[in-house]
Enzyme design. Structure first.
Site, mmCIF file in Angstrom:
data_model
loop_
_atom_site.group_PDB
_atom_site.id
_atom_site.type_symbol
_atom_site.label_atom_id
_atom_site.label_comp_id
_atom_site.label_asym_id
_atom_site.label_seq_id
_atom_site.Cartn_x
_atom_site.Cartn_y
_atom_site.Cartn_z
ATOM 1 N N ASP A 1 0.849 -1.194 0.000
ATOM 2 C CA ASP A 1 0.000 0.000 0.000
ATOM 3 C C ASP A 1 0.887 1.247 0.000
ATOM 4 O O ASP A 1 1.897 1.322 0.707
ATOM 5 C CB ASP A 1 -0.908 -0.007 1.238
ATOM 6 C CG ASP A 1 -2.068 0.953 1.096
ATOM 7 O OD1 ASP A 1 -3.209 0.482 0.958
ATOM 8 O OD2 ASP A 1 -1.834 2.192 1.117
ATOM 9 N N ASN B 1 -12.938 -3.190 2.791
ATOM 10 C CA ASN B 1 -13.896 -2.091 2.893
ATOM 11 C C ASN B 1 -14.853 -2.173 1.713
ATOM 12 O O ASN B 1 -14.405 -2.301 0.563
ATOM 13 C CB ASN B 1 -13.157 -0.739 2.883
ATOM 14 C CG ASN B 1 -12.281 -0.557 4.105
ATOM 15 O OD1 ASN B 1 -12.645 -0.958 5.212
ATOM 16 N ND2 ASN B 1 -11.102 0.031 3.917
ATOM 17 N N VAL C 1 -10.992 2.967 -3.445
ATOM 18 C CA VAL C 1 -10.636 2.459 -4.775
ATOM 19 C C VAL C 1 -11.627 1.344 -5.110
ATOM 20 O O VAL C 1 -11.707 0.350 -4.375
ATOM 21 C CB VAL C 1 -9.190 1.937 -4.826
ATOM 22 C CG1 VAL C 1 -8.877 1.388 -6.216
ATOM 23 C CG2 VAL C 1 -8.189 3.035 -4.457
ATOM 24 N N HIS D 1 -10.298 -5.286 -3.107
ATOM 25 C CA HIS D 1 -8.963 -5.558 -2.563
ATOM 26 C C HIS D 1 -9.075 -5.991 -1.110
ATOM 27 O O HIS D 1 -9.950 -5.525 -0.373
ATOM 28 C CB HIS D 1 -8.042 -4.332 -2.678
ATOM 29 C CG HIS D 1 -8.656 -3.056 -2.202
ATOM 30 N ND1 HIS D 1 -9.569 -2.346 -2.954
ATOM 31 C CD2 HIS D 1 -8.500 -2.360 -1.042
ATOM 32 C CE1 HIS D 1 -9.938 -1.270 -2.286
ATOM 33 N NE2 HIS D 1 -9.314 -1.255 -1.104
ATOM 34 N N ILE D 2 -8.165 -6.882 -0.731
ATOM 35 C CA ILE D 2 -8.039 -7.302 0.666
ATOM 36 C C ILE D 2 -6.820 -6.592 1.227
ATOM 37 O O ILE D 2 -5.712 -6.720 0.676
ATOM 38 C CB ILE D 2 -7.845 -8.826 0.787
ATOM 39 C CG1 ILE D 2 -9.024 -9.580 0.160
ATOM 40 C CG2 ILE D 2 -7.669 -9.222 2.261
ATOM 41 C CD1 ILE D 2 -8.822 -11.095 0.101
ATOM 42 N N HIS D 3 -7.008 -5.840 2.303
ATOM 43 C CA HIS D 3 -5.869 -5.244 3.001
ATOM 44 C C HIS D 3 -5.266 -6.316 3.918
ATOM 45 O O HIS D 3 -5.992 -6.941 4.709
ATOM 46 C CB HIS D 3 -6.311 -4.098 3.921
ATOM 47 C CG HIS D 3 -6.868 -2.900 3.225
ATOM 48 N ND1 HIS D 3 -6.124 -1.758 3.002
ATOM 49 C CD2 HIS D 3 -8.107 -2.642 2.730
ATOM 50 C CE1 HIS D 3 -6.892 -0.849 2.396
ATOM 51 N NE2 HIS D 3 -8.094 -1.366 2.228
HETATM 52 P P1 5GP Z 1 -9.709 1.395 0.429
HETATM 53 O O1 5GP Z 1 -9.791 2.712 1.163
HETATM 54 O O2 5GP Z 1 -10.423 1.474 -0.910
HETATM 55 O O3 5GP Z 1 -10.148 0.201 1.226
HETATM 56 O O4 5GP Z 1 -8.186 1.134 0.144
HETATM 57 C C1 5GP Z 1 -7.508 1.677 -0.942
HETATM 58 C C2 5GP Z 1 -6.047 1.634 -0.623
HETATM 59 O O5 5GP Z 1 -5.325 1.850 -1.796
HETATM 60 C C3 5GP Z 1 -5.604 2.682 0.392
HETATM 61 O O6 5GP Z 1 -5.058 2.059 1.547
HETATM 62 C C4 5GP Z 1 -4.586 3.508 -0.380
HETATM 63 O O7 5GP Z 1 -3.499 3.928 0.420
HETATM 64 C C5 5GP Z 1 -4.162 2.561 -1.474
HETATM 65 N N1 5GP Z 1 -3.715 3.231 -2.687
HETATM 66 C C6 5GP Z 1 -4.345 4.263 -3.295
HETATM 67 N N2 5GP Z 1 -3.662 4.609 -4.405
HETATM 68 C C7 5GP Z 1 -2.589 3.783 -4.492
HETATM 69 C C8 5GP Z 1 -1.516 3.656 -5.432
HETATM 70 O O8 5GP Z 1 -1.416 4.377 -6.428
HETATM 71 N N3 5GP Z 1 -0.596 2.694 -5.189
HETATM 72 C C9 5GP Z 1 -0.685 1.864 -4.096
HETATM 73 N N4 5GP Z 1 0.289 0.950 -3.958
HETATM 74 N N5 5GP Z 1 -1.689 1.954 -3.197
HETATM 75 C C10 5GP Z 1 -2.630 2.900 -3.394
#
Ligand code: 5GP
Length: 113
Positions: free
Chosen positions: A30, A86, A95, A99-101
């Protein structure tokens, strides 16, 4: 379905620190880590969010979940990790490509914020 920046990462149009890849999924660090280890595991197929997934994506969903567990274990924190998905803007999704964090390396509060 609109492509997101994660499609660009899959297609190598924007850089990412990729830690695992196979035919079905990609895992990368991330960009804004919330723990010492913060990796995202994504299906290569664009599914916007888990609530949009179909029955015919069951195997794919199982695959990314299993891989998330394997990747978490292999990255140095043993069995102490948290997996987070999320779903939807109000739940913190930013995004819209499933995706799985994987989060590890610190203590986690419960319930999550
Ligand atoms: P969400 O908030 O949708 O659950 O998680 C999206 C994640 O994508 C966030 O933790 C954010 O930091 C990560 N993220 C957003 N843009 C980029 C990017 O360009 N590259 C990477 N590696 N992570 C990203």
């Amino acid at each position: 379905m609109a492509e997101t920046l994660f499609t660009k990462i899959i297609n190598r149009e924007i850089p990412a620190d990729i830690v695992y890849e196979d035919d079905l999924c990609l895992a990368f660090k991330d960009i804004n880590p919330q723990a010492p280890l913060h990796i995202l595991v994504i299906p290569k197929k664009h599914i916007e969010r888990i609530s949009d997934a179909d029955k015919d994506e069951q195997d794919l969903l199982g695959h990314i979940f299993l891989k998330a567990g394997e990747i978490a274990k292999k990255n140095g924190y043993g069995d102490a990790f948290r997996l987070v998905v999320n779903n939807g803007e109000d739940a913190g999704q930013t995004v819209f490509h499933l995706h799985i964090h994987i989060l590890a390396g610190r203590n986690f509060a419960w319930p999550p914020g």
